[in-house]
Design a protein around this motif. Structure first.
Motif, mmCIF file in Angstrom:
data_model
loop_
_atom_site.group_PDB
_atom_site.id
_atom_site.type_symbol
_atom_site.label_atom_id
_atom_site.label_comp_id
_atom_site.label_asym_id
_atom_site.label_seq_id
_atom_site.Cartn_x
_atom_site.Cartn_y
_atom_site.Cartn_z
ATOM 1 N N ARG A 1 0.829 -1.208 0.000
ATOM 2 C CA ARG A 1 0.000 0.000 0.000
ATOM 3 C C ARG A 1 0.861 1.254 0.000
ATOM 4 N NH1 ARG A 1 -3.171 -3.220 3.565
ATOM 5 N NH2 ARG A 1 -2.101 -2.273 5.366
ATOM 6 N N GLN A 2 1.950 1.254 0.788
ATOM 7 C CA GLN A 2 2.828 2.425 0.830
ATOM 8 C C GLN A 2 3.513 2.642 -0.521
ATOM 9 O OE1 GLN A 2 3.274 4.699 3.460
ATOM 10 N NE2 GLN A 2 4.125 5.762 1.670
ATOM 11 N N ALA A 3 3.916 1.557 -1.166
ATOM 12 C CA ALA A 3 4.536 1.699 -2.486
ATOM 13 C C ALA A 3 3.562 2.283 -3.492
ATOM 14 C CB ALA A 3 5.037 0.339 -2.967
ATOM 15 N N ALA A 4 2.288 1.916 -3.391
ATOM 16 C CA ALA A 4 1.290 2.475 -4.295
ATOM 17 C C ALA A 4 1.102 3.969 -4.039
ATOM 18 C CB ALA A 4 -0.035 1.734 -4.114
ATOM 19 N N ASP B 1 3.374 6.016 -2.865
ATOM 20 C CA ASP B 1 4.569 6.697 -3.354
ATOM 21 C C ASP B 1 4.514 6.921 -4.856
ATOM 22 O OD1 ASP B 1 5.487 6.737 -0.784
ATOM 23 O OD2 ASP B 1 6.883 5.046 -1.029
ATOM 24 N N LEU B 2 3.961 5.967 -5.562
ATOM 25 C CA LEU B 2 3.859 6.105 -7.009
ATOM 26 C C LEU B 2 2.873 7.198 -7.395
ATOM 27 C CD1 LEU B 2 3.865 2.368 -8.163
ATOM 28 C CD2 LEU B 2 5.694 4.050 -8.469
ATOM 29 N N ILE B 3 1.823 7.370 -6.573
ATOM 30 C CA ILE B 3 0.783 8.354 -6.906
ATOM 31 C C ILE B 3 1.165 9.754 -6.438
ATOM 32 C CG2 ILE B 3 -1.620 9.001 -6.502
ATOM 33 C CD1 ILE B 3 -2.230 6.019 -6.207
ATOM 34 N N ARG C 1 4.303 9.294 3.358
ATOM 35 C CA ARG C 1 4.817 8.050 3.913
ATOM 36 C C ARG C 1 4.292 7.818 5.323
ATOM 37 N NH1 ARG C 1 8.448 4.462 2.656
ATOM 38 N NH2 ARG C 1 9.071 5.688 0.837
ATOM 39 N N ARG C 2 3.846 6.618 5.561
ATOM 40 C CA ARG C 2 3.318 6.235 6.879
ATOM 41 C C ARG C 2 4.285 5.243 7.518
ATOM 42 N NH1 ARG C 2 -2.866 4.858 4.914
ATOM 43 N NH2 ARG C 2 -3.315 6.892 3.996
ATOM 44 N N ARG C 3 4.211 5.204 8.811
ATOM 45 C CA ARG C 3 5.047 4.276 9.566
ATOM 46 C C ARG C 3 4.169 3.094 10.005
ATOM 47 N NH1 ARG C 3 10.019 6.139 10.946
ATOM 48 N NH2 ARG C 3 10.390 8.382 10.698
ATOM 49 N N TYR C 4 4.680 1.884 9.759
ATOM 50 C CA TYR C 4 3.943 0.679 10.151
ATOM 51 C C TYR C 4 4.749 -0.106 11.166
ATOM 52 C CZ TYR C 4 1.111 1.615 6.014
ATOM 53 O OH TYR C 4 0.290 2.188 5.099
#
Length: 300
Positions: A284-287, A289-291, A297-300
Motif C-alpha cells: 500500500r505504501q509503495a502504491a 509513493d507512485l501516486i 509516507r506512513r510508519r507501520y
C-alpha cells in the motif's frame, strides 16, 4: 529285507479333532486378542499419522453391517447342555489393546456407525454430522470442539467457518485423516481454514482416542449410539469390561505430543499472518509513493 516306503505327508487341512466333552460345551470362551504388529511396522504406521497398531479397515458402505461371528461352540443354542446341533453366536470381546490401540472389533463397530452417518456413500462426513454423533455419545459441549466453537459470525466469516477452523486444526494436530472443502464458495476464506471432512480412518482414530481416553463415558455413550441406530442388537449392550479401565500411558504420551504440535502450528500461523500484514502494508505504501510521492509516507 526290503525297507518300506516313507509315509507320505498328510494333505493341508487334515487334522484330528478330539471329541468335545459336555463340560467344555457349556464354557463360553472369548477368543484372544489378535497379535500386535511388529515394532517396526508400528513405528511406520505412527509416522503415517495412524494410531499405533491401527490398520485402515475396509469400508463397503453397508446399510446395516452384520455383527461379527466371533466364536462357535456346540451346544450354544441349547444353553450348553448338549443335544443341539450347535450354533454360531457373536459375543462382545475387548475393543482395545492394553496400549489403547483399537482391535478389529472396534474398527468394525466404527465402520457400522460410519455407514449410518454417511448414507450417501460420499466416503467422508461433515463436521455437523460428527458433532451430532458426539452429542449422541454424551459429550459435553466444551468437549465437542466444533459445537463449542460456534461463537457467532462477523462481517468476514460465519460461525461455521470459525468452528471449521478449530476442528481442522484439531484433525491436523492429531493426524486424523480428512480432506478439506470450501463451505461457502464466494465468501472470504479464513487463512489455513476450510471445512474438514473426516474419512472412516479419521473417524475411527478419533473415536478410538476418545474411547480409550475416557472409558467410562465411552461405555455409556457407545451403548446409547447402539440403541439409537439399532446396530448389532442381537449382541446386546456393550459390557464395561470390553473397555479399558483407565487411560493408557501410551495415549497420555500421544496427548503430550499433540500439545507440542498444536503450539508449534499456532505460532507458525501467527508468524505467517504477521508477515502477510507487513507485506500488504508495504504494498500500500509503495502504491501511495507512485501516486503522490514520498510525502505521505506512513510508519507501520
Amino acid at each position: 529285507m526290503d525297507i518300506p516306503p516313507p509315509i507320505p505327508p498328510r494333505p493341508p487341512g487334515y487334522e484330528i479333532h478330539a471329541p468335545i466333552s459336555p463340560e467344555v460345551k457349556s464354557v463360553k470362551i472369548n477368543p484372544p486378542l489378535p497379535p500386535r504388529p511388529a515394532p517396526q511396522q508400528q513405528q511406520q504406521q505412527y509416522q503415517q499419522g495412524a494410531w499405533t497398531g491401527y490398520a485402515q479397515p475396509s469400508y463397503s458402505f453397508p446399510t446395516q453391517a452384520p455383527p461379527p461371528q466371533v466364536a462357535s461352540f456346540p451346544g450354544d443354542g441349547d444353553g450348553g447342555g448338549g443335544g443341539g446341533g450347535g450354533t454360531s453366536m457373536a459375543r462382545w470381546t475387548p475393543l482395545f489393546h492394553p496400549d489403547g490401540a483399537p482391535t478389529p472389533l472396534f474398527e468394525a463397530l466404527m465402520a457400522a456407525f460410519f455407514g449410518r452417518l454417511d448414507p450417501g456413500r460420499a466416503g467422508h462426513i461433515r463436521p455437523e454430522t460428527l458433532s451430532g454423533f458426539l452429542d449422541l455419545n454424551g459429550f459435553l459441549t466444551e468437549h465437542n470442539i466444533w459445537k463449542s466453537s460456534l461463537k457467532g459470525s462477523n462481517f468476514l466469516y460465519t460461525s461455521e467457518d470459525l468452528a471449521d477452523y478449530e476442528l481442522k486444526a484439531c484433525c491436523e494436530a492429531w493426524y486424523f485423516d480428512h480432506k478439506t472443502a470450501v463451505r461457502h464458495p464466494g465468501r472470504n476464506q479464513i487463512p489455513y481454514g476450510g471445512m474438514p471432512l473426516l474419512s472412516l480412518q479419521g473417524f475411527t482414530d478419533m473415536m478410538a482416542v476418545e474411547s480409550a481416553g475416557e472409558p467410562e463415558r465411552a461405555w455409556r455413550g457407545l451403548n446409547a449410539a447402539l440403541r439409537h441406530y439399532g446396530i448389532w442388537s442381537a449382541m446386546g449392550p456393550l459390557p464395561r469390561e470390553v473397555f479399558l479401565q483407565d487411560m493408557p500411558r501410551q495415549l497420555q504420551q500421544r496427548i503430550e505430543q499433540v500439545k507440542i504440535r498444536s503450539h508449534r502450528a499456532a505460532q507458525e500461523r501467527l508468524d505467517a499472518a504477521q508477515l502477510q500484514c507487513q507485506i500488504q502494508a508495504q504494498g500500500r505504501q509503495a502504491a501511495l509513493d507512485l501516486i503522490d510521492g514520498p510525502y505521505y509516507r506512513r510508519r507501520y
